[in-house]
Design an enzyme around this catalytic site. Structure first.
Site, PDB file in Angstrom:
ATOM      1  CG  ASP A   1      31.203 -24.750  -6.248  1.00  0.00           C
ATOM      2  OD1 ASP A   1      30.862 -25.288  -7.312  1.00  0.00           O
ATOM      3  OD2 ASP A   1      32.370 -24.793  -5.799  1.00  0.00           O
TER       4      ASP A   1
ATOM      5  CD  GLU B   1      28.117 -26.124 -11.070  1.00  0.00           C
ATOM      6  OE1 GLU B   1      28.566 -25.742 -12.159  1.00  0.00           O
ATOM      7  OE2 GLU B   1      28.830 -26.601 -10.178  1.00  0.00           O
TER       8      GLU B   1
ATOM      9  CG  ASP C   1      35.953 -23.823  -3.997  1.00  0.00           C
ATOM     10  OD1 ASP C   1      35.931 -24.361  -5.119  1.00  0.00           O
ATOM     11  OD2 ASP C   1      36.699 -24.212  -3.074  1.00  0.00           O
TER      12      ASP C   1
END
Length: 390
Positions: free
Chosen positions: A184, A268, A350
């Protein structure tokens, strides 16, 4: 696998004169070709391509006021026309803005293909130059590898670099491991993994912000066209180069470590280009270089036989509970810890996102499942459903 090594070199006075003239001719040809293509479209709605501009270059060399174009190698001039064609291709595909004119103060670059340089006895000889480039070989090119092209760059800070591109057959996959992580990307913590590891953000721009601000003020006060302004511009460019190099060095070390330790890396697919439109976060996002992190992870995984997976940007990684799958309605950026209202689990925002990213990536890699949420705008609003055939 193709690789490119960048080296710094210190040209002699004769070499520097030749290289500066080459860069000037490359800039001139690029700008003239861009002007001609733009005028052709506005005057007659005609699209010009590389073949037309290449023919025009032949005519320019015959003009009396442009005879100096024959004093440099013709290969960089042809290559800059190919680069212009690539710029227009990216523009028409929606990947970039309309090409802009090159400026002398931004330095410049010139690409030499095999016909315009020679690699002999570990030295680089460019066309129209007898002596080899005095390169500081920080690392040697693997034995048996022949450079396919070189690119010489002159930076605004006054430094010369040469990038040597070659095909490296010596790259071998790393030993397989069973570790997999979800990554992340953030601002306070540059990287948070599904294992709970947090890598702090060095914030390179903030570190040099005071020096950068003073140099910009000094440049602004100098009179345009003066030598003192050139000195101030070079000083400012050196600070920008320092920020860029420290950031690049840190990211290379970080991504190499992640690739060496893990077999599968899931990230991502962030729309960084759209996210930097936020004026409050644009500087911090740009300094974090999320796009560069994913780019390095992608090609390094390809080199070393690792699995690189990108999940959809609309996947609710932060709002989903990694224990029970419950999705909360809203998750503001200022909330860094929260409790799941369904199962009561306490989450670090997170770390929870990293766990969800890993789970979604593994689902995509195993069964090809989609991770796009049902409420996302994947179907055009107002689209009529097709009636079943009778």
């Amino acid at each position: 696998m193709e690789k490119a090594y960048s080296y710094r070199f210190y040209p002699t006075s004769e070499q520097e004169s030749l290289l500066r003239r080459t860069l000037g001719c490359v800039r001139l040809v690029y700008n003239k070709a861009l002007h001609e293509r733009t005028q052709a479209w506005y005057e007659s709605q005609e699209r010009m391509g590389y073949n037309q501009t290449s023919s025009m270059l032949t005519g320019w060399k015959k003009q009396e006021d442009l005879e100096f174009l024959n004093e440099v190698s013709c290969v960089p001039l042809q290559q800059t026309l190919r680069h212009l064609q690539t710029a227009f291709t990216n523009f028409f595909a929606g990947r970039a803005k309309y090409p802009s004119f090159k400026k002398k103060r931004n330095g410049g670059s010139a690409e030499f293909t095999k016909s315009a340089f020679k690699f002999k006895d570990g030295q680089i000889y460019i066309a129209k130059c007898i002596e080899p480039l005095p390169i500081r070989w920080s690392r040697q090119i693997p034995s048996g590898c022949e450079p396919s092209s070189i690119t010489i760059r002159f930076h605004p800070s006054g430094r010369w670099h040469v990038s040597i591109r070659f095909d490296d057959p010596t790259i071998k996959p790393l030993p397989a491991t069973d570790k997999a992580i979800g990554v992340d990307l953030g601002i306070n913590s540059l990287i948070v993994t599904s294992n709970g590891d947090k890598i702090s953000n060095p914030k390179h721009l903030k570190k040099y912000y005071h020096r950068l601000r003073q140099a910009q003020k000094s440049l602004f006060r100098k009179q345009k066209g003066s030598k003192n302004r050139d000195k101030a511009r070079i000083k400012l460019a050196k600070i920008h180069a320092k920020i860029t190099e420290t950031r690049k060095d840190h990211l290379h070390k970080l991504t190499t470590q992640l690739v060496r330790e893990n077999q599968t890396i899931v990230v991502e697919d962030l729309a960084v280009k759209n996210m930097v439109k936020n004026p409050k976060l644009a500087q911090a996002i740009s300094d974090a270089s999320w796009g560069e992190i994913t780019r390095q992870l992608n090609y390094k995984c390809l080199w070393y036989g690792r699995n690189y997976i990108e999940i959809d940007r609309w996947f609710p990684s932060s709002k989903r509970c990694s224990c029970c799958g419950y999705i909360v309605e809203k998750m503001p950026l200022n909330i860094r810890e929260w409790d799941c209202p369904n199962c009561g689990s306490h989450h670090d925002s997170d770390v929870n996102a990293g766990k969800n990213i890993l789970a979604a990536g593994l689902a995509v890699s195993v069964c090809g499942a989609t991770v796009r949420p049902e409420q996302s705008k994947s179907v055009k609003a107002g689209a009529k459903k097709q009636k079943p055939k009778s």
